[in-house]
Scaffold this active site. Sequence first.
Site, PDB file in Angstrom:
ATOM      1  N   GLY A   1       6.562   1.513   2.563  1.00  0.00           N
ATOM      2  CA  GLY A   1       7.440   1.068   1.491  1.00  0.00           C
ATOM      3  C   GLY A   1       7.554   2.114   0.399  1.00  0.00           C
TER       4      GLY A   1
ATOM      5  N   ALA B   1       3.807  -7.896   4.638  1.00  0.00           N
ATOM      6  CA  ALA B   1       3.144  -6.634   4.946  1.00  0.00           C
ATOM      7  C   ALA B   1       2.787  -6.594   6.429  1.00  0.00           C
ATOM      8  CB  ALA B   1       1.884  -6.476   4.098  1.00  0.00           C
TER       9      ALA B   1
ATOM     10  N   ARG C   1      21.399  -7.265  20.935  1.00  0.00           N
ATOM     11  CA  ARG C   1      20.578  -7.722  19.827  1.00  0.00           C
ATOM     12  C   ARG C   1      21.372  -8.704  18.961  1.00  0.00           C
ATOM     13  NH1 ARG C   1      17.480  -5.879  22.762  1.00  0.00           N
ATOM     14  NH2 ARG C   1      15.900  -4.260  22.436  1.00  0.00           N
TER      15      ARG C   1
ATOM     16  N   TYR D   1       2.436  -5.085  19.383  1.00  0.00           N
ATOM     17  CA  TYR D   1       3.026  -5.588  18.140  1.00  0.00           C
ATOM     18  C   TYR D   1       3.321  -7.078  18.260  1.00  0.00           C
ATOM     19  CZ  TYR D   1       6.822  -6.820  14.972  1.00  0.00           C
ATOM     20  OH  TYR D   1       7.615  -7.477  14.062  1.00  0.00           O
TER      21      TYR D   1
ATOM     22  N   GLY E   1       7.973  -1.479  25.992  1.00  0.00           N
ATOM     23  CA  GLY E   1       7.608  -2.604  25.140  1.00  0.00           C
ATOM     24  C   GLY E   1       8.774  -3.316  24.499  1.00  0.00           C
TER      25      GLY E   1
ATOM     26  N   ARG F   1      12.721   2.633  25.762  1.00  0.00           N
ATOM     27  CA  ARG F   1      11.430   2.618  25.089  1.00  0.00           C
ATOM     28  C   ARG F   1      10.528   1.548  25.688  1.00  0.00           C
ATOM     29  NH1 ARG F   1      14.171   2.824  19.098  1.00  0.00           N
ATOM     30  NH2 ARG F   1      14.079   5.078  18.780  1.00  0.00           N
TER      31      ARG F   1
ATOM     32  N   ASP G   1       0.814  -1.218   0.000  1.00  0.00           N
ATOM     33  CA  ASP G   1       0.000   0.000   0.000  1.00  0.00           C
ATOM     34  C   ASP G   1       0.845   1.263   0.000  1.00  0.00           C
ATOM     35  OD1 ASP G   1       0.946   0.178   2.575  1.00  0.00           O
ATOM     36  OD2 ASP G   1      -1.018   0.139   3.551  1.00  0.00           O
ATOM     37  N   LEU G   2       2.177   1.099   0.065  1.00  0.00           N
ATOM     38  CA  LEU G   2       3.148   2.193   0.020  1.00  0.00           C
ATOM     39  C   LEU G   2       3.010   3.154   1.200  1.00  0.00           C
ATOM     40  CD1 LEU G   2       3.233   2.984  -3.814  1.00  0.00           C
ATOM     41  CD2 LEU G   2       4.661   1.404  -2.496  1.00  0.00           C
TER      42      LEU G   2
END
Length: 318
Positions: A39, A83, A219, A152, A278, A276, A35-36
Amino acid sequence: MSDRPVVVTGAAGFIGSNLVRRLLEDGRRVVGVDDLSTGSLANLSEARDRHPGRFEFDRLDVTAGGLTPLVERLRPELIYHLAAQVDVRRSVEDPLADATTNVLGTVAVCEAAARGGVRKIIYASSIGSYGEPREDQLPVGESFLDPALSPYGASKRAAMTYLATYQALHGVSWTALTLANVYGPGQTTAGEGGVVATFVGRMLAGQPVTIHGDGEQTRDFVFVDDVVHAFVLAADRGDDERFTIGTGERISINQLFRALAAATEYPHEATPAAARPGEIRHSAVDSSRAARELGWKPWTTLEEGLAATLAWAAATER
C-alpha cells in the site's frame, strides 16, 4: 451510528483506501492500519488532509503483535480486515509467506477483536479462494465450495474458518465478502493490481501488454465503489455469513484487451505468454443472496467503470 471508531487493516491499499474515504464521508471515525509493504500513503492523503480530526493512521504489520494493544486502547466497534497477500503467483512460489500474512494475520485480527470488545469483523475474501467451476455452474454463489487451486485460495479459506471459530468462542460476529475481480480508480499495477490496472497502465505508457494463456479465460469485473458499498452494508447486516459480491457477468481477457485498446488508441497486439499456475479459467459470481440479505446490488456497468478508471489513470499520468 455508533460513535466508536472503526479500524481498517490494509487501509493504504486500493480497496482499503477507497473504503476509508467512504467511511469518512459517512461520518465515521476511522483508524487505518497498514505496513505499507504494498500500500501507499499517497492513497490516504485525501483522508489525512480533509478529515484530520476523524482519521488516524498507524503503520504496523498485523502479524507483528502491535494490533491488540491498539485495539484495546481504541475499543473500536468494527474491524474491516483487508490486509492480505493477494498475489496468486507469489503464493505458489512462497506458500509459507502467504499463509503467514493471510492466516496468521487474520488470527491476530480475531484475537485483537476478542480482547478489544469489537462487535464485528468484516473480512475481504476472494473468488480465488475456490476451485475451478464448470461453465454450467457459473455464476457461482455461496454454495460453491470446491477446493482452492492455489495456496492463496487455501489461506483465505482458512482465515474464514478462524472467523467462525472466534465467533463461537468469543462472540465476535463476522461477515465475509467473497469478491469477484475488483477494479477502478486508485488501482495500480503494484500490490493489489489486477488485469485492468495492468492493461491501462501499460497502454497509456505505450508499453507491451502481455496476455497469459489464450486470452479466452473470463472474469467478473466489479467496480470498487460498488464493492465498498457492500462493506458498508455488512456492518449491520449478514452476521456470521459469507456473501459473493460481483456482477454475474463475464468478459474474456481478449475482449477486455480490445475494449481498452480501442479506448486508449493502443496500436499494438498483445504479447502471448504461458498460462499462470494456480489461476482458474472462468469466474463469475451470483450475488442474489447479497441482494436479499445485505440489500446490495452492483450499479456500475463495465463501460462506465472502465471509463472512470481510464479518466483517473490519464489524469494521474499527467
